[in-house]
Write a protein that holds these residues in place. Structure first.
Motif, short mmCIF file in Angstrom:
data_model
loop_
_atom_site.label_atom_id
_atom_site.label_comp_id
_atom_site.label_asym_id
_atom_site.label_seq_id
_atom_site.Cartn_x
_atom_site.Cartn_y
_atom_site.Cartn_z
N ARG A 57 0.79 -1.03 0.03
CA ARG A 57 0.03 0.21 0.07
C ARG A 57 0.87 1.38 -0.02
O ARG A 57 0.39 2.25 0.42
CB ARG A 57 -0.67 -0.14 1.25
N THR A 108 -5.49 -0.80 4.81
CA THR A 108 -5.56 0.54 4.05
C THR A 108 -6.58 1.70 4.68
O THR A 108 -6.10 2.86 4.79
CB THR A 108 -6.22 0.34 2.65
N THR A 129 -0.55 4.19 -1.91
CA THR A 129 -1.43 4.89 -1.18
C THR A 129 -1.37 5.74 -0.10
O THR A 129 -1.82 6.95 0.10
CB THR A 129 -2.61 3.78 -0.80
N SER A 141 -10.28 2.26 -3.60
CA SER A 141 -9.67 0.77 -3.29
C SER A 141 -10.50 -0.28 -4.07
O SER A 141 -11.61 0.09 -4.59
CB SER A 141 -9.83 0.71 -1.89
N LYS A 142 -9.56 -1.38 -4.50
CA LYS A 142 -10.16 -2.41 -5.08
C LYS A 142 -11.01 -3.28 -4.05
O LYS A 142 -11.66 -3.80 -4.39
CB LYS A 142 -9.14 -3.19 -5.60
N ASN A 143 -10.84 -2.93 -2.67
CA ASN A 143 -11.54 -3.97 -1.83
C ASN A 143 -12.38 -2.89 -0.89
O ASN A 143 -12.32 -2.88 0.41
CB ASN A 143 -10.34 -4.58 -0.82
N LYS A 144 -13.24 -2.38 -1.55
CA LYS A 144 -14.23 -1.40 -0.81
C LYS A 144 -14.86 -2.24 0.07
O LYS A 144 -15.26 -1.69 1.34
CB LYS A 144 -15.11 -0.84 -1.95
N ALA A 171 -9.00 6.98 0.11
CA ALA A 171 -8.48 5.32 0.05
C ALA A 171 -9.65 4.52 -0.21
O ALA A 171 -9.35 3.68 -1.01
CB ALA A 171 -7.94 5.08 1.52
N ARG A 172 -10.71 4.64 0.49
CA ARG A 172 -11.98 3.85 0.30
C ARG A 172 -12.60 4.17 -1.16
O ARG A 172 -12.88 3.04 -1.94
CB ARG A 172 -13.16 4.38 1.27
N GLU A 220 -9.82 -3.35 7.42
CA GLU A 220 -8.81 -3.33 6.38
C GLU A 220 -7.82 -2.39 6.82
O GLU A 220 -7.61 -1.13 7.07
CB GLU A 220 -9.73 -2.58 5.03
#
Length: 521
Positions: free
Chosen positions: A267, A316, A270, A304-307, A300-301, A314
């Protein structure tokens, strides 16, 4: 060639700053400040601003008697600020209670990672590493950008300076998260308080009601100690008696650090990007770490690919806001040093310290007091390194501070506040001001009035009035001088746009609401 010369000149000045900051007395004061800041950050509700305000009177003694003078004093105050930035993390992640306003966002993913996923040490070390990297990036930007901005500001006249102050107030109203109407009222209240005492140009007394105690004005420090010291601790003591407190324990070990470094590697961009954005956001007057942390989390949210993992632990969601928060805090010092405009409530209190120590914040600081500016800059690097190391080594010890009952903490803070206020001028009137504004601050907090516009207005009140009148005198009373130069006109237009932002948001929200249909029609 000019750029290269400027670059090498800045590095040379920074090297001299490290020589100042590494003086044994300054290093000791910085370490003490960082430790006190960590303790203050761990205590929920007290806050870095409150800590800096309460301990501001001590810096008068340091500045007057210490070998480092005002440089030692500002290093001590900033150490408290950096310590508080890290300290609030611990209570948010381990106790689900934000120790600081800027650590509220860590409740979203920090506490879930610590409790539900059973990794409190990973959550803590992730936030510590992100804070350190964010602060380091921001300090590098501070090193090179603050001097450049100060050089530009040297050419400002009264009209340009007045426009800068107006844009500062407009930023508080247009970009603040609180009610714009309440922000306007707080700015008006602050300007009114700043007007008490002798007129700076004519010497005539104003708003004194015949009281000689306030002929020289209402002291900023007693007011700030009351608003942030006593007001905050009274409100916090009341809130601590409500609700159930989660308690986790953690100790950061080598295994946790290695796992954090692996997660950080995934990360790193980011963290870097949110730190850079956070820094520039912090440069805007009136914001700082709290707004920066929410900005970092939102960015970041959003990208992000992992919302779906956000809100469930998370990593991140921990690293991004922490990097942005610390970067914003460093960025908030840029307008204070380069323009004489506080970038956040905490920097407003620090700026008040500069006035007390006999310094004039603004671009001339780089010319008249280079040791002060570069010593401060170097101490930002060292302060974050010291705090980062303390956090990695002493999490269990710091977490125990949370077990001290507020029945002990509250009277202790109140007594320290009163002693600090009295020691400034040996004046019981200052104590009266502190107690009065302690209750005022408590009431304002309960009524959800923002304190930042009030503090910034008190600090900038005199300067704003002085530049306004100087500009009008120079123009023979014509207000056109405020749009007479391209820079002043641009700043004024930006201020108007900022003031219109709440109106535009309100109109868009009204249009977005679904139209209700009357079933009887």
């Amino acid at each position: 060639m000019d750029i290269l010369n400027g670059f090498t000149s800045t590095l040379g000045s920074l090297a001299g700053g490290f020589g100042t900051a590494l003086h044994p007395i300054n290093l000791l004061l910085l370490t003490i400040g960082c430790f006190l800041g960590l303790v203050i950050g761990v205590l929920p509700g007290l806050g870095g601003t409150s800590g800096v305000a309460i301990l501001l009177p001590i810096t008068v003694f340091i500045a007057n008697t210490g070998p480092g003078g005002s440089t030692s004093a500002v290093i001590f105050l900033c150490g408290i600020y950096w310590g508080a930035l890290f300290g609030g993390v611990i209570t948010s992640i381990l106790f689900n209670i934000p120790g600081e306003p800027w650590s509220v966002v860590l409740l979203f993913d920090g506490f879930p990672l610590a409790k539900k996923l059973g990794k409190p040490a990973l959550a803590l070390s992730s936030s510590f590493f992100a804070s350190f990297i964010g602060a380091f990036i921001a300090t590098v930007l501070f090193t090179f950008f603050a001097r450049a901005l100060a050089d530009v500001a040297l050419a400002f006249g009264p009209a340009e300076l007045f426009a800068v102050f107006i844009m500062s107030f407009a930023t508080l109203i247009g970009l603040g998260s609180e009610s714009p109407a309440k922000s306007v009222m707080m700015i008006g209240f602050g300007l009114l308080l700043a007007a008490v005492g002798f007129d700076t140009l004519t010497g005539a007394p104003r708003l004194t009601f015949g009281r000689i105690e306030i002929l020289s004005g209402i002291g900023f420090v007693p007011v700030t100690i009351g608003l942030f010291g006593m007001g905050e601790i009274l409100a916090s003591a009341e809130e601590q008696g409500i609700g159930f407190v989660e308690r986790l324990s953690a100790k950061v070990g080598l295994k946790d650090i290695l796992e954090t470094l692996r997660e950080l590697r995934k990360r790193i961009w980011t963290v870097v990007i949110t730190a850079v954005i956070g820094f520039w956001f912090g440069v805007l007057p009136g914001h700082g770490a709290t707004a920066g942390s929410f900005l970092g989390y939102g960015l970041a949210r959003q990208y992000s690919k992992n919302k779906a993992n956000f809100g469930k632990g998370e990593i991140t969601g921990i690293m991004a806001p922490q990097a942005a928060a610390d970067a914003s805090a460093v960025g908030s010092l840029v307008p204070m040093v380069a323009l004489g405009v506080p970038g956040s409530p905490t920097s407003a209190v620090i700026m008040a310290g500069l006035f007390i120590w006999g310094l004039q914040p603004g671009p001339l600081l780089f010319i008249d007091h280079p040791d002060f500016v570069w010593g401060l800059t170097a101490s930002i690097y060292l302060g974050h390194l010291i705090t980062f190391t303390m956090c990695l080594l002493a999490v269990p010890l710091l977490a125990k501070i949370m077990h001290i009952p507020y029945a002990i903490i509250t009277p202790f803070i109140v007594i320290i506040s009163i002693i600090g206020s009295y020691s400034l001028n040996n004046s019981m009137f200052d104590v009266f001001i502190t107690i009065t504004f302690g209750f005022v601050g408590y009431w304002l907090r309960k009524m959800k009035y923002p304190l930042a516009p009030l503090v910034v207005a008190i600090v900038l009140g005199d300067s704003t009035e002085r530049e306004l009148r100087k500009a009008l005198i120079a123009s023979g009373g014509s207000p056109l001088i405020f749009v007479g130069s391209p820079l002043a006109a641009t700043l004024m237009i930006l201020a108007i746009i900022l003031l219109l932002l709440p109106v535009i948001r309100n109109v868009r929200e009204r249009r977005a609401r679904p139209v209700s249909v009357d079933p009887a029609a």
